[in-house]
Design an enzyme around this catalytic site. Structure first.
Site, PDB file in Angstrom:
ATOM      1  N   ARG A  66      -0.929   9.183  -9.894  1.00 17.10           N
ATOM      2  CA  ARG A  66      -0.953   8.015  -9.009  1.00 17.10           C
ATOM      3  C   ARG A  66      -0.369   6.757  -9.664  1.00 17.10           C
ATOM      4  NH1 ARG A  66      -4.031   7.349  -4.661  1.00 17.10           N
ATOM      5  NH2 ARG A  66      -4.471   5.243  -5.393  1.00 17.10           N
ATOM      6  N   HIS A  93       2.243   3.145  -8.894  1.00 15.00           N
ATOM      7  CA  HIS A  93       2.034   1.705  -9.118  1.00 15.00           C
ATOM      8  C   HIS A  93       3.220   1.119  -9.894  1.00 15.00           C
ATOM      9  CE1 HIS A  93      -1.839   2.161  -7.413  1.00 15.00           C
ATOM     10  NE2 HIS A  93      -2.395   2.775  -8.434  1.00 15.00           N
ATOM     11  N   LEU A 153      10.008 -21.095  -3.514  1.00 13.08           N
ATOM     12  CA  LEU A 153       9.084 -20.119  -2.933  1.00 13.08           C
ATOM     13  C   LEU A 153       7.752 -20.088  -3.705  1.00 13.08           C
ATOM     14  CD1 LEU A 153       8.558 -17.523  -1.132  1.00 13.08           C
ATOM     15  CD2 LEU A 153       9.638 -16.223  -2.990  1.00 13.08           C
ATOM     16  N   ASP A 156       0.810  -1.220   0.000  1.00 16.73           N
ATOM     17  CA  ASP A 156       0.000   0.000   0.000  1.00 16.73           C
ATOM     18  C   ASP A 156       0.850   1.280   0.000  1.00 16.73           C
ATOM     19  OD1 ASP A 156      -2.381   1.391   0.014  1.00 16.73           O
ATOM     20  OD2 ASP A 156      -2.605   1.347   2.189  1.00 16.73           O
ATOM     21  N   GLY A 157       0.277   2.350  -0.547  1.00 15.04           N
ATOM     22  CA  GLY A 157       0.913   3.667  -0.492  1.00 15.04           C
ATOM     23  C   GLY A 157       1.472   4.145  -1.822  1.00 15.04           C
TER      24      GLY A 157
HETATM   25  C1  IPE Z   1      -5.594  -2.542   0.064  1.00 11.60           C
HETATM   26  O1  IPE Z   1      -5.250  -1.207  -0.045  1.00 11.60           O
HETATM   27  C2  IPE Z   1      -5.502  -3.216  -1.250  1.00 11.60           C
HETATM   28  C3  IPE Z   1      -4.157  -3.338  -1.812  1.00 11.60           C
HETATM   29  C4  IPE Z   1      -3.060  -2.857  -1.318  1.00 11.60           C
HETATM   30  C5  IPE Z   1      -4.082  -4.071  -3.033  1.00 11.60           C
HETATM   31  P1  IPE Z   1      -6.318  -0.044  -0.249  1.00 11.60           P
HETATM   32  O2  IPE Z   1      -5.557   1.176  -0.495  1.00 11.60           O
HETATM   33  O3  IPE Z   1      -7.319  -0.451  -1.263  1.00 11.60           O
HETATM   34  O4  IPE Z   1      -7.043  -0.019   1.175  1.00 11.60           O
HETATM   35  P2  IPE Z   1      -7.853   1.119   1.890  1.00 11.60           P
HETATM   36  O5  IPE Z   1      -8.902   1.603   0.931  1.00 11.60           O
HETATM   37  O6  IPE Z   1      -6.887   2.191   2.239  1.00 11.60           O
HETATM   38  O7  IPE Z   1      -8.431   0.470   3.101  1.00 11.60           O
HETATM   39  C1  IPE Z   2      -1.685   0.213  -3.297  1.00  5.94           C
HETATM   40  O1  IPE Z   2      -1.459   1.578  -3.336  1.00  5.94           O
HETATM   41  C2  IPE Z   2      -2.001  -0.396  -4.626  1.00  5.94           C
HETATM   42  C3  IPE Z   2      -3.411  -0.765  -4.777  1.00  5.94           C
HETATM   43  C4  IPE Z   2      -4.346  -0.641  -3.875  1.00  5.94           C
HETATM   44  C5  IPE Z   2      -3.805  -1.293  -6.057  1.00  5.94           C
HETATM   45  P1  IPE Z   2      -2.641   2.624  -3.349  1.00  5.94           P
HETATM   46  O2  IPE Z   2      -3.052   2.865  -4.739  1.00  5.94           O
HETATM   47  O3  IPE Z   2      -3.738   2.192  -2.442  1.00  5.94           O
HETATM   48  O4  IPE Z   2      -1.920   3.891  -2.774  1.00  5.94           O
HETATM   49  P2  IPE Z   2      -2.504   4.919  -1.715  1.00  5.94           P
HETATM   50  O5  IPE Z   2      -2.932   4.106  -0.520  1.00  5.94           O
HETATM   51  O6  IPE Z   2      -3.660   5.606  -2.362  1.00  5.94           O
HETATM   52  O7  IPE Z   2      -1.374   5.820  -1.412  1.00  5.94           O
HETATM   53 MG    MG Z   3      -4.083   2.456  -0.460  1.00  9.67          MG
END
Ligand code: IPE
Ligand code: IPE
Ligand code: MG
Length: 250
Positions: free
Chosen positions: A41, A45, A139, A28-29
């Protein structure tokens, strides 16, 4: 494998007799990482793919047996279609470049999630990787894609109730193992360690059943900045935890 001084220091603290067998990661992030740099954004990714490669390498090096990576949730379809389209292109881009190395490393790729809900091109790329690596004994990397834990439970309940109504399973024989077996993770041990970067401290519909006794490790680092060092630190910290599973310390 090349390690920096910091990574080497952490590496030396690790007890190789107690490596977590199964590590799960909520990657995430990415979006916030990109916005912080004034980028779209989706650039986050793309950058996150490097962290994924690095994580698979270090997990393999340490002797982790299962790595489960949350790449797209059943709720992520709510995002703008441009972002969703980009995310659905990434697996084939990644696999076309990395599949040979993964095969050479004896990595076995699995898909966790509703494959039928994925675009045809995404599903085909992942299924090809699954087939080409299914004999591999190193793995196991589970890609949780179009994955939702509640969906997974509903699916398992439906399968079990079908067996009961057909008469091939008795209601009184349903136990924890029955439920576990019908989840996408069927046949695999539960995660020992869950890592979530980005500062969020929630599960976001990830592995609700399987994480019952898992150790959680959080960092505010965004996924694209997550490097070997963070993975090693998580393992070092994991090894200091006292897992009791409801019992008392030995
Ligand atoms: C969870 O992250 C899903 C993935 C990292 C693939 P999200 O960014 O979707 O989760 P929320 O919305 O912050 O809970
Ligand atoms: C995780 O990063 C990837 C997916 C959920 C697909 P995010 O896209 O959720 O990134 P943030 O949380 O918005 O920073
Ligand atoms: Mg996220």
């Amino acid at each position: 494998m090349e390690l920096t001084t910091r990574e080497r220091e952490l590496f030396e603290k690790i007890d190789f007799q107690r490596i977590p067998c199964h590590v799960a990661i909520i990657m995430d992030g990415n979006g916030r990482w990109a916005r912080k740099r004034g980028l779209p954004r989706v650039a986050g990714h793309r950058a996150g793919v490097n962290s994924l490669k690095e994580t698979i390498r270090i997990a393999d090096e340490l002797g982790v047996k299962y790595l489960t990576l949350y790449t797209f949730s059943t709720e992520n379809w709510k995002r703008p279609s441009r972002e969703v389209r980009f995310l659905m292109k990434l697996p084939e881009e990644y696999l076309s470049r990395e599949l040979e190395e993964l095969r050479a490393k004896n990595v076995c790729i699995k898909l966790m999630g509703e494959a039928n809900g994925l675009p045809e091109h995404t599903r085909r790329a992942v299924e090809e990787a699954v087939i080409k690596t299914e004999e591999n004994t190193g793995l196991t990397v589970n890609f949780a894609m179009n994955y939702g834990s509640r969906d997974e439970v509903i699916r398992a309940v439906k399968k079990i109730s079908r067996l009961v109504s057909e008469g091939s399973l008795k209601e009184e024989d349903i136990n924890e193992d029955t439920i576990s077996a019908f989840l996408y993770s069927g046949g695999q041990p539960d995660p020992d360690l869950l890592i979530r970067p980005s500062g969020e401290q929630r599960l976001s519909n990830f592995l609700l059943w399987q994480l019952a006794y898992t150790e959680f490790w959080f960092t505010s680092t965004y996924w694209p900045d997550f490097k070997k060092e963070h993975f090693l630190q998580a393992v070092v910290d994991f090894q200091k935890r006292n897992r009791r599973f409801g019992g008392l310390t030995k």
